[in-house]
Design an enzyme around this catalytic site. Sequence first.
Site, mmCIF file in Angstrom:
data_model
loop_
_atom_site.group_PDB
_atom_site.id
_atom_site.type_symbol
_atom_site.label_atom_id
_atom_site.label_comp_id
_atom_site.label_asym_id
_atom_site.label_seq_id
_atom_site.Cartn_x
_atom_site.Cartn_y
_atom_site.Cartn_z
ATOM 1 C CG LEU A 195 36.432 13.922 56.511
ATOM 2 C CD1 LEU A 195 35.559 13.577 55.306
ATOM 3 C CD2 LEU A 195 37.424 15.017 56.162
ATOM 4 N N GLY A 224 39.888 4.254 56.268
ATOM 5 C CA GLY A 224 38.541 3.690 56.348
ATOM 6 C C GLY A 224 37.534 4.762 56.693
ATOM 7 N N GLY A 225 36.310 4.632 56.160
ATOM 8 C CA GLY A 225 35.273 5.620 56.475
ATOM 9 C C GLY A 225 35.737 7.022 56.106
ATOM 10 C CG ASP A 226 34.672 10.246 58.734
ATOM 11 O OD1 ASP A 226 34.950 9.197 59.348
ATOM 12 O OD2 ASP A 226 34.141 11.229 59.277
ATOM 13 C CD GLU A 227 38.941 6.606 61.803
ATOM 14 O OE1 GLU A 227 39.845 5.766 61.592
ATOM 15 O OE2 GLU A 227 38.250 6.619 62.827
#
Length: 340
Positions: A209, A249-252
């Site tokens: 993102l 994970g995270g924004d991945e």
Amino acid sequence: MPKVSRILANAFEVAEPSGAGLPGLAEAIGRMGQLIEHSRERIRLLEAVIDNFPGGVSLFDQDLNMVVCNQRQRALLDYPDELFANGYPSMETLFRFNAERGEYGPGDIEMHVARRLALVRQREAHVYERTRPNGTIVEVRGMPIEGGGFVTTYFDVTEQRRNQATIAHMAHHDALTDLPNRMLFSDRLHGALALARRGALMAVHYLDLDNFKPVNDNFGHKAGDRLLIDVAGRLRAAVRDNDTVARLGGDEFAIIQTGITGQTDVSALARRIIERFQSPFAVADSPVVVGVSIGIALAPGDALGSDELLQKADTALYRSKSGGRGQFSFFGEPHPPLGG
């Protein structure tokens, strides 16, 4: 009667499912013939044990006529009173009754009856599960008894199976977005690459993102989490049923795209995703535009190993972000921004 006690003891020992909590029951029944002097008392106590058995239990004689059926079995399998209007039914009658009301699924009724009678006549202990039309999952255990006949037990394992399915789902899906997690993504990627080794074309889209960090900084992590849930929804809507969208994970995020004929199909999906992210998200009642950058690697052309393919998709992603974001790139060749 001691012989019947031993029969029931063995039957309960075989029928006891994992975790049913019946310690000592089989042993108690097995010793009952030695502890009780009068046949009427033995019968009364045996009936009490059967009625308090935690599942359904039925006993058939050597001619496969039912001689025992406790209330739990009648309730679990929805046996109507009319089935017992003329006494206990035979096993064949019971099988036919179940087949006619769809308990065994579609198919010829007599075939269902014959198949189950053949299983019983093999005189081998067996266990299987079947799902009733009402959704109840029943574990069925059968055991031949000495001198002929059969003991069958039934346990409702619906909740147990649902719990197992929930645990399995949680182990393979992201807790926030309910998308496949890295573990399930890896499994599906290995499957797609197996097809690629036989000549099928597939692609991995690696997504990151754009401008996600300011959302967390300005609106808080709860707002960021709600945004990620909305992102997952847009990605699901952009792909086909045979594609896999995962949160790594995270924004991945990553997508496994299969069933494609060429690079045009891959570009079309990447463009579709970028277009969907041009519309603002609602973050704390404020419109916020959060774009997406995509890196793409193809198999079998770029790589046939999962780690290498992901690494090349990551390399392509880095190129997209370095080139201004909001665009997609293939590994090995830069791709113009959307509309370029």
